[in-house]
Design a protein around this motif. Structure first.
Motif, PDB file in Angstrom:
ATOM      1  N   ASP A   1       0.822  -1.207   0.000  1.00 40.81           N
ATOM      2  CA  ASP A   1       0.000   0.000   0.000  1.00 40.81           C
ATOM      3  C   ASP A   1       0.861   1.265   0.000  1.00 40.81           C
ATOM      4  O   ASP A   1       0.543   2.241  -0.687  1.00 40.81           O
ATOM      5  CB  ASP A   1      -0.918   0.010   1.226  1.00 40.81           C
ATOM      6  CG  ASP A   1      -2.013  -1.041   1.156  1.00 40.81           C
ATOM      7  OD1 ASP A   1      -2.254  -1.574   0.054  1.00 40.81           O
ATOM      8  OD2 ASP A   1      -2.617  -1.330   2.207  1.00 40.81           O
ATOM      9  N   ALA A   2       1.954   1.251   0.760  1.00 40.27           N
ATOM     10  CA  ALA A   2       2.819   2.434   0.845  1.00 40.27           C
ATOM     11  C   ALA A   2       3.512   2.710  -0.489  1.00 40.27           C
ATOM     12  O   ALA A   2       3.652   3.870  -0.900  1.00 40.27           O
ATOM     13  CB  ALA A   2       3.841   2.265   1.959  1.00 40.27           C
TER      14      ALA A   2
ATOM     15  N   GLU B   1       2.378   1.861  -3.482  1.00 40.13           N
ATOM     16  CA  GLU B   1       1.355   2.367  -4.398  1.00 40.13           C
ATOM     17  C   GLU B   1       0.987   3.812  -4.061  1.00 40.13           C
ATOM     18  O   GLU B   1       0.766   4.630  -4.967  1.00 40.13           O
ATOM     19  CB  GLU B   1       0.120   1.466  -4.324  1.00 40.13           C
ATOM     20  CG  GLU B   1       0.372   0.074  -4.899  1.00 40.13           C
ATOM     21  CD  GLU B   1      -0.825  -0.857  -4.734  1.00 40.13           C
ATOM     22  OE1 GLU B   1      -1.776  -0.464  -4.019  1.00 40.13           O
ATOM     23  OE2 GLU B   1      -0.795  -1.953  -5.322  1.00 40.13           O
ATOM     24  N   GLU B   2       0.940   4.128  -2.783  1.00 36.96           N
ATOM     25  CA  GLU B   2       0.668   5.498  -2.341  1.00 36.96           C
ATOM     26  C   GLU B   2       1.726   6.455  -2.887  1.00 36.96           C
ATOM     27  O   GLU B   2       1.412   7.564  -3.353  1.00 36.96           O
ATOM     28  CB  GLU B   2       0.643   5.551  -0.813  1.00 36.96           C
ATOM     29  CG  GLU B   2       0.462   6.928  -0.216  1.00 36.96           C
ATOM     30  CD  GLU B   2       0.670   6.928   1.298  1.00 36.96           C
ATOM     31  OE1 GLU B   2       0.682   8.035   1.881  1.00 36.96           O
ATOM     32  OE2 GLU B   2       0.838   5.849   1.893  1.00 36.96           O
ATOM     33  N   GLY B   3       2.980   6.047  -2.835  1.00 33.09           N
ATOM     34  CA  GLY B   3       4.063   6.889  -3.326  1.00 33.09           C
ATOM     35  C   GLY B   3       3.963   7.154  -4.818  1.00 33.09           C
ATOM     36  O   GLY B   3       4.133   8.298  -5.272  1.00 33.09           O
TER      37      GLY B   3
ATOM     38  N   ARG C   1       1.237   7.004  -6.693  1.00 36.10           N
ATOM     39  CA  ARG C   1       0.069   7.869  -6.946  1.00 36.10           C
ATOM     40  C   ARG C   1       0.416   9.332  -6.703  1.00 36.10           C
ATOM     41  O   ARG C   1       0.058  10.220  -7.481  1.00 36.10           O
ATOM     42  CB  ARG C   1      -1.109   7.463  -6.049  1.00 36.10           C
ATOM     43  CG  ARG C   1      -1.847   6.225  -6.483  1.00 36.10           C
ATOM     44  CD  ARG C   1      -3.205   6.107  -5.795  1.00 36.10           C
ATOM     45  NE  ARG C   1      -3.086   6.130  -4.348  1.00 36.10           N
ATOM     46  CZ  ARG C   1      -2.906   5.048  -3.593  1.00 36.10           C
ATOM     47  NH1 ARG C   1      -2.820   3.855  -4.169  1.00 36.10           N
ATOM     48  NH2 ARG C   1      -2.831   5.139  -2.283  1.00 36.10           N
ATOM     49  N   ALA C   2       1.109   9.584  -5.599  1.00 36.27           N
ATOM     50  CA  ALA C   2       1.494  10.956  -5.277  1.00 36.27           C
ATOM     51  C   ALA C   2       2.445  11.512  -6.333  1.00 36.27           C
ATOM     52  O   ALA C   2       2.342  12.686  -6.726  1.00 36.27           O
ATOM     53  CB  ALA C   2       2.125  11.013  -3.894  1.00 36.27           C
TER      54      ALA C   2
ATOM     55  N   GLY D   1       3.418  14.451  -0.639  1.00 29.22           N
ATOM     56  CA  GLY D   1       2.749  13.161  -0.530  1.00 29.22           C
ATOM     57  C   GLY D   1       3.701  12.004  -0.751  1.00 29.22           C
ATOM     58  O   GLY D   1       3.584  10.952  -0.107  1.00 29.22           O
TER      59      GLY D   1
ATOM     60  N   THR E   1       5.516  11.567   2.449  1.00 29.54           N
ATOM     61  CA  THR E   1       4.661  10.895   3.431  1.00 29.54           C
ATOM     62  C   THR E   1       4.584   9.397   3.147  1.00 29.54           C
ATOM     63  O   THR E   1       4.675   8.572   4.060  1.00 29.54           O
ATOM     64  CB  THR E   1       3.256  11.507   3.418  1.00 29.54           C
ATOM     65  OG1 THR E   1       3.345  12.881   3.803  1.00 29.54           O
ATOM     66  CG2 THR E   1       2.318  10.777   4.371  1.00 29.54           C
ATOM     67  N   ALA E   2       4.431   9.050   1.874  1.00 28.82           N
ATOM     68  CA  ALA E   2       4.369   7.633   1.502  1.00 28.82           C
ATOM     69  C   ALA E   2       5.673   6.921   1.834  1.00 28.82           C
ATOM     70  O   ALA E   2       5.671   5.759   2.256  1.00 28.82           O
ATOM     71  CB  ALA E   2       4.054   7.495   0.018  1.00 28.82           C
TER      72      ALA E   2
ATOM     73  N   HIS F   1       5.654   6.196   5.396  1.00 29.91           N
ATOM     74  CA  HIS F   1       4.748   5.066   5.638  1.00 29.91           C
ATOM     75  C   HIS F   1       5.427   3.744   5.279  1.00 29.91           C
ATOM     76  O   HIS F   1       5.253   2.740   5.983  1.00 29.91           O
ATOM     77  CB  HIS F   1       3.467   5.235   4.819  1.00 29.91           C
ATOM     78  CG  HIS F   1       2.585   6.335   5.301  1.00 29.91           C
ATOM     79  ND1 HIS F   1       1.516   6.811   4.570  1.00 29.91           N
ATOM     80  CD2 HIS F   1       2.607   7.062   6.450  1.00 29.91           C
ATOM     81  CE1 HIS F   1       0.923   7.790   5.245  1.00 29.91           C
ATOM     82  NE2 HIS F   1       1.573   7.948   6.386  1.00 29.91           N
TER      83      HIS F   1
END
Length: 231
Positions: free
Chosen positions: A116-117, A119-121, A123-124, A132, A135-136, A139
């Motif tokens: 998830d982390a 993928e979050e990175g 996306r940001a 963002g 932050t990812a 995470h």
């Protein structure tokens, strides 16, 4: 037992203070309160609806975590790290994070949080949200440490990573700082997904060493302080 009964009132206040500290810690990590800013008891206490005593207890907790500093007759400020602080943060990260990966049991590992982390990175990054991405990245490393299944290690790294964010907020080119590590996080994750713990540990060591050198260099220029020597 009468002495303990006298302390009963402290339980509710301490619990509230810890919750307030959690809120402020998150806000500091997100850059809402940047390094060097003075925290106003009146405005924060009013916004959160808490007493001055509760807020001061929360400040005390965060001062103990090295996120805040009290200056006599001036108030409480978000801490500005020194270059030595940043260097020490990375030494701590290398000790803890590499030990966690080294100590993993047999695969498969519980990697949903890391997936998830990552993928979050990405996306940001696609949204050009470099804060963002930062932050990812935090995470990702928090989830990596969580693989140890240790509440004490999680608590230690929560403070260390929150301190690291203080350094990030001073840097004026977050894209150059964070973008190179998107792929390196993916490589560490891929190694763990493949059950290759030793490869993941090697990649992580290189990651942290390179990140330490880069961030210490950039941070030293931002705060106009000599960089710490290589060790």
């Amino acid at each position: 037992m009468d002495e303990l009964a006298d302390d009963r009132a402290l339980l509710g206040r301490t619990s509230t203070a810890e919750r307030v500290a959690d809120i402020l810690r998150t806000r500091i990590a997100e850059g809402f309160f940047p390094p060097g800013v003075r925290l106003s008891e009146e405005s924060i206490g009013g916004a959160l609806g808490v007493s001055r005593n509760t807020l001061r207890e929360a400040f005390r907790l965060l001062t103990h975590e090295r996120l805040l500093v009290h200056q006599l007759n001036r108030g409480v400020f978000v801490r500005v790290l020194t270059v030595d602080d940043v260097d020490d943060i990375y030494r701590t990260r290398r000790l803890v994070e590499c030990a966690v990966v080294h100590g993993l049991g047999e695969p498969p590992f519980a990697l949903d949080g890391l997936v998830d982390a990552v993928e979050e990175g990405w996306r940001a990054a696609r949204a050009a949200d470099w804060t963002g991405v930062s932050t990812a990245n935090i995470h990702f490393h928090r989830e990596l440490v969580a693989l140890a299944g240790s509440a004490r290690t999680d608590e230690l790294m929560r403070g260390v990573l929150a301190e690291l964010r203080l350094a990030f907020h001073v840097v004026d080119d977050p894209r150059a700082l964070h973008e190179p590590y998107l792929m390196r996080n993916r490589e560490i994750l891929d190694a763990l997904l493949a059950g290759e713990r030793a490869t993941a540990e090697r990649l992580l060591m290189g990651y942290l060493d390179d990140s330490r050198a880069r961030i210490v260099e950039v941070y030293a220029k931002a705060v106009d302080e000599p960089a710490a020597p290589e060790t």
